[in-house]
Design a protein around this motif. Structure first.
Motif, PDB file in Angstrom:
ATOM      1  N   ASN A  77       0.794  -1.224   0.000  1.00 46.51           N
ATOM      2  CA  ASN A  77       0.000   0.000   0.000  1.00 46.51           C
ATOM      3  C   ASN A  77       0.830   1.279   0.000  1.00 46.51           C
ATOM      4  N   ASP A 131       3.402   7.535  -1.954  1.00 44.39           N
ATOM      5  CA  ASP A 131       1.963   7.451  -2.193  1.00 44.39           C
ATOM      6  C   ASP A 131       1.410   6.328  -1.328  1.00 44.39           C
ATOM      7  N   LYS A 133      -2.050   4.166  -0.156  1.00 45.53           N
ATOM      8  CA  LYS A 133      -3.417   3.825  -0.542  1.00 45.53           C
ATOM      9  C   LYS A 133      -4.029   2.853   0.467  1.00 45.53           C
ATOM     10  N   ASN A 134      -5.323   2.642   0.337  1.00 43.53           N
ATOM     11  CA  ASN A 134      -6.057   1.718   1.205  1.00 43.53           C
ATOM     12  C   ASN A 134      -5.878   2.046   2.685  1.00 43.53           C
ATOM     13  N   GLU A 139     -10.307   1.408   0.030  1.00 47.24           N
ATOM     14  CA  GLU A 139      -9.598   1.624  -1.226  1.00 47.24           C
ATOM     15  C   GLU A 139      -9.664   3.069  -1.695  1.00 47.24           C
ATOM     16  N   ASP A 140     -10.697   3.816  -1.296  1.00 47.39           N
ATOM     17  CA  ASP A 140     -10.857   5.187  -1.787  1.00 47.39           C
ATOM     18  C   ASP A 140     -10.108   6.211  -0.926  1.00 47.39           C
ATOM     19  N   LYS A 142      -6.695   7.755   0.194  1.00 46.45           N
ATOM     20  CA  LYS A 142      -5.308   7.807  -0.258  1.00 46.45           C
ATOM     21  C   LYS A 142      -4.603   9.013   0.356  1.00 46.45           C
ATOM     22  N   LYS A 144      -0.631  11.395   0.094  1.00 44.32           N
ATOM     23  CA  LYS A 144       0.662  11.639  -0.549  1.00 44.32           C
ATOM     24  C   LYS A 144       1.482  12.559   0.343  1.00 44.32           C
TER      25      LYS A 144
END
Length: 426
Positions: A77, A131, A133-134, A139-140, A142, A144
């Protein structure tokens, strides 16, 4: 014989537990029943032990699997990336007041600079980021985080600078990233780290909402931080993008309040701006790009617009001047246009050509103010570059700039410089 043995065993084990009147047959039956009960208990205990062992094995397997999953999910991830970059520049004519940093800064070239060649190199454009994620198993969700060392125009010397830091979910974004007035989607590739004249790469703290209508159309709205507490509200920005295989079209706009304190009272005025961008791909290897801006009263969103503070009270470096006699703000205004052509010759060689013009309104009250006559009236820049990729993730680039700066009072300064870069992406 069996019954006799059982009888003897029964007598030995039970002793006086049986009544004297019991027959041998009855004793044998009782003993057989007791033996069957014992067998059942032993069998049940054995099954229980087997179940416990199986449960322990299953638990150990689940714990091991969970541990592997947690470790795997972290590595799966989080994507770590970065650029190791060396930038250089050689000036052949006028140079910046800082004596030729590796970025162009054509808007700050002094009119009375000493002539002579000067060079400069820096690694401050190197960056590191990740980056994620999850987040929280969704999953939506995120995030950075990215930083470089570009502090004090490339004199970073190990100081980190945040480029991106945000979390996004359900089409919402909170944090710092590209302004909606930036034109990353339609800009021409440059060797100069600060990009071409008329390009916007501004990153600001913001709250953003995306509206993805379909694969080709997207609208973005945001509230963006745009000045040092000089406005009552953040800037309202918007961007609309249309994209298909060959065409990308983009429209942008912002509105923001400018504020100055004069004689213990605030003076307010509205700044605004629009932008248009386009890219067309003739083939996968050839494309043209164009970007246009018209901005009044704000230099935050577009590069190379800084004018410098004026002695009559301007504190925003070119956003406005203060008319002390009338207690009003005189907003600076400009148009910019950048055209570019990109060509990929093969997997190792590619090149770009760009020409840019930035023209400031010269008949405005701002331009006519005595304190602003040394500020910029027009900036031009013409550039060509060549990029060589000898190995995957390695880029070596060279770029030549020929430009000019002109002030409201008619003074000019020329730019003739070569930008160099070597970078490794990971």
């Amino acid at each position: 014989m069996k019954k006799l043995i059982l009888a003897a065993a029964c007598a030995a084990v039970t002793g006086t537990s049986f009544a004297e009147t019991s027959t041998t047959e009855q004793r044998i039956n009782v003993l057989e029943a007791e033996l069957q009960r014992l067998k059942q208990e032993v069998s049940a205990q054995k099954n229980t032990n087997i179940q416990l062992v199986q449960q322990q094995q299953q638990l150990n397997t689940e714990l091991k699997s969970a541990s592997q999953k947690n470790t795997g999910s972290w590595t799966d991830n989080v994507d770590v990336y970065g650029i190791l970059r060396l930038d250089g520049a050689v000036d052949f004519k006028d140079t910046t007041a800082a004596r030729g940093r590796t970025s162009n800064q054509i808007n700050k070239v002094p009119f009375d600079a000493a002539q002579g060649k000067r060079s400069d190199f820096t690694i401050a454009a190197s960056r590191i980021g990740m980056d994620i994620k999850n987040l929280a198993g969704r999953e939506d969700v995120k995030a950075k985080l990215e930083a470089d060392f570009w502090v004090d125009n490339g004199k970073g010397d190990g100081k980190l600078r945040i480029r991106h830091a945000y979390v996004s979910f359900d089409d919402w974004l909170f944090g710092q990233t590209w302004s909606l007035m930036s034109n990353m989607e339609t800009m021409t590739e440059s060797i100069d780290y600060t990009q071409f004249l008329g390009v916007s790469t501004t990153r600001v703290p913001q709250v953003r909402r995306d509206f993805n209508f379909n694969a080709a159309n997207k609208l973005q709205l945001a509230l963006e931080y745009a000045s040092d507490r000089s406005s009552e509200l953040p800037a309202l920005t918007a961007k609309y993008i249309y994209k298909n295989q060959a065409v990308l079209l983009m429209g942008q706009g912002f509105i923001n309040e400018k504020r100055a304190e004069v004689n213990n009272r605030d003076i307010d005025k509205v700044s605004w701006g629009v932008g248009l961008g386009a890219r067309y791909k003739f083939t996968p290897k050839q494309s043209v790009q164009a970007n246009y801006y018209h901005v009044k009263g704000n230099q935050k969103f577009v590069s190379y617009t800084t004018q410098g503070s004026s002695s009559d009270g301007a504190a925003m470096g070119g956003d406005y001047s203060v008319d002390l006699n009338n207690n009003s703000l005189l907003l600076n205004e400009f148009d910019s246009l950048t055209l570019g052509y990109s060509h990929k010759f093969n997997d190792q060689w590619r090149g770009n050509i760009a020409t840019s013009l930035m023209k400031f309104e010269d008949d405005s009250a701002y331009a006519k103010a005595t304190a602003n006559v040394t500020n910029n009236k027009q900036l031009t820049d013409h550039a060509i570059n060549l990029i060589y990729t000898p190995r995957p993730y390695v880029d070596l680039g060279v770029e030549y700039h020929l430009g000019e700066r002109e002030s409201f009072e008619g003074k000019t300064a020329d730019i003739s410089r070569v930008n160099l870069s070597a970078q490794y992406k990971f």
